[in-house]
Design a protein around this motif. Structure first.
Motif, PDB file in Angstrom:
ATOM      1  N   LEU A   1      69.587  49.470 -49.622  1.00  0.00           N
ATOM      2  CA  LEU A   1      70.267  48.203 -49.888  1.00  0.00           C
ATOM      3  C   LEU A   1      69.759  47.119 -48.947  1.00  0.00           C
ATOM      4  CD1 LEU A   1      72.435  46.557 -51.358  1.00  0.00           C
ATOM      5  CD2 LEU A   1      74.104  47.474 -49.732  1.00  0.00           C
ATOM      6  N   LEU A   2      69.586  47.459 -47.684  1.00  0.00           N
ATOM      7  CA  LEU A   2      69.052  46.497 -46.717  1.00  0.00           C
ATOM      8  C   LEU A   2      67.678  46.011 -47.141  1.00  0.00           C
ATOM      9  CD1 LEU A   2      69.103  45.015 -43.984  1.00  0.00           C
ATOM     10  CD2 LEU A   2      68.162  47.106 -42.969  1.00  0.00           C
ATOM     11  N   ASN A   3      66.792  46.919 -47.465  1.00  0.00           N
ATOM     12  CA  ASN A   3      65.437  46.554 -47.856  1.00  0.00           C
ATOM     13  C   ASN A   3      65.430  45.714 -49.133  1.00  0.00           C
ATOM     14  OD1 ASN A   3      62.520  46.692 -47.593  1.00  0.00           O
ATOM     15  ND2 ASN A   3      62.603  48.023 -49.385  1.00  0.00           N
ATOM     16  N   THR A   4      66.193  46.126 -50.129  1.00  0.00           N
ATOM     17  CA  THR A   4      66.224  45.381 -51.390  1.00  0.00           C
ATOM     18  C   THR A   4      66.829  43.990 -51.185  1.00  0.00           C
ATOM     19  OG1 THR A   4      66.480  47.483 -52.553  1.00  0.00           O
ATOM     20  CG2 THR A   4      66.938  45.494 -53.809  1.00  0.00           C
ATOM     21  N   GLY A   5      67.907  43.907 -50.415  1.00  0.00           N
ATOM     22  CA  GLY A   5      68.521  42.606 -50.143  1.00  0.00           C
ATOM     23  C   GLY A   5      67.588  41.679 -49.393  1.00  0.00           C
ATOM     24  N   LEU A   6      66.887  42.214 -48.398  1.00  0.00           N
ATOM     25  CA  LEU A   6      65.928  41.390 -47.645  1.00  0.00           C
ATOM     26  C   LEU A   6      64.775  40.940 -48.542  1.00  0.00           C
ATOM     27  CD1 LEU A   6      65.845  43.317 -44.259  1.00  0.00           C
ATOM     28  CD2 LEU A   6      66.784  41.034 -44.670  1.00  0.00           C
ATOM     29  N   THR A   7      64.341  41.807 -49.438  1.00  0.00           N
ATOM     30  CA  THR A   7      63.263  41.442 -50.364  1.00  0.00           C
ATOM     31  C   THR A   7      63.724  40.332 -51.305  1.00  0.00           C
ATOM     32  OG1 THR A   7      62.314  43.662 -50.249  1.00  0.00           O
ATOM     33  CG2 THR A   7      61.720  42.325 -52.167  1.00  0.00           C
ATOM     34  N   THR A   8      64.938  40.453 -51.822  1.00  0.00           N
ATOM     35  CA  THR A   8      65.472  39.407 -52.702  1.00  0.00           C
ATOM     36  C   THR A   8      65.612  38.097 -51.941  1.00  0.00           C
ATOM     37  OG1 THR A   8      66.637  41.041 -54.047  1.00  0.00           O
ATOM     38  CG2 THR A   8      67.419  38.761 -54.194  1.00  0.00           C
ATOM     39  N   LEU A   9      66.115  38.153 -50.720  1.00  0.00           N
ATOM     40  CA  LEU A   9      66.245  36.946 -49.904  1.00  0.00           C
ATOM     41  C   LEU A   9      64.874  36.339 -49.629  1.00  0.00           C
ATOM     42  CD1 LEU A   9      67.831  34.906 -48.251  1.00  0.00           C
ATOM     43  CD2 LEU A   9      67.819  36.563 -46.341  1.00  0.00           C
TER      44      LEU A   9
END
Length: 184
Positions: A140-148
């Motif tokens: 979730l952290l990685n995906t959220g940072l990628t989206t951001l």
């Protein structure tokens, strides 16, 4: 400290001894944020949300009620009260969308943008992603940072002088960039 170590480990910031990706908090500068905010019209986003309600007429009352209660300055005693409520609303929605979309998708990108327009800082956005990621796990952290990161790079591109980053343009471009990253 934990945030910097995690971001550096994931390659999202520069380490002191190497040239690497740009830190997320520095992707958009103050001038670019001013440009984006100068073209921002929250009414356009409210109307786009109302259009969602028109797709399913039985939900129109629900969508309109949410917009009138939470997204309309006239529902608040003063403009300052609305600004404070909008800031809190976007903070909460980013957190909820991080959880429910698993850090992906168009609506999260829209609320990253909307949050910036309502006064959240890049630091605030990173903090939200980090907090949800700390509780939700590394994926979730990685995906959220990628989206951001994708959202911020898109906003940076749209803030160029030759562009006209109106909310309709931003949402259309976010759809192209993030629409295929919907939660599964």
């Amino acid at each position: 400290m934990l945030e910097n170590a995690m971001l550096q480990h994931m390659g999202l910031t520069e380490s002191s001894d190497s040239v690497g990706p740009v830190p997320l908090k520095t992707i958009l500068g103050e001038e670019e944020l001013r440009t984006l905010r100068g073209h921002f019209d929250e009414g356009v986003l409210r109307n786009m949300a109302r259009d969602l309600g028109k797709k399913l007429p039985d939900s129109k009352w629900f969508v309109d009620g949410i917009i009138e209660q939470f997204y309309t300055p006239a529902a608040y005693a003063t403009p300052k009260d609305y600004e404070r409520a909008a800031f809190q609303r976007e903070s909460q929605l980013i957190t909820l969308l991080m959880v429910y979309s698993r850090g992906q998708g168009l609506f999260l990108g829209i609320h990253f943008y909307w949050g910036l327009m309502m006064g959240l800082s890049l630091e605030d956005l990173v903090q939200h992603v980090m907090l949800v990621g700390a509780y939700g796990g590394i994926q979730l952290l990685n995906t959220g940072l990628t989206t951001l990161e994708r959202t911020l790079h898109l906003l940076k591109r749209l803030a160029r002088p030759q562009e006209h980053p109106t909310p309709a343009v931003v949402v259309r471009e976010l759809d192209v960039t993030l629409g295929t990253l919907t939660a599964r």
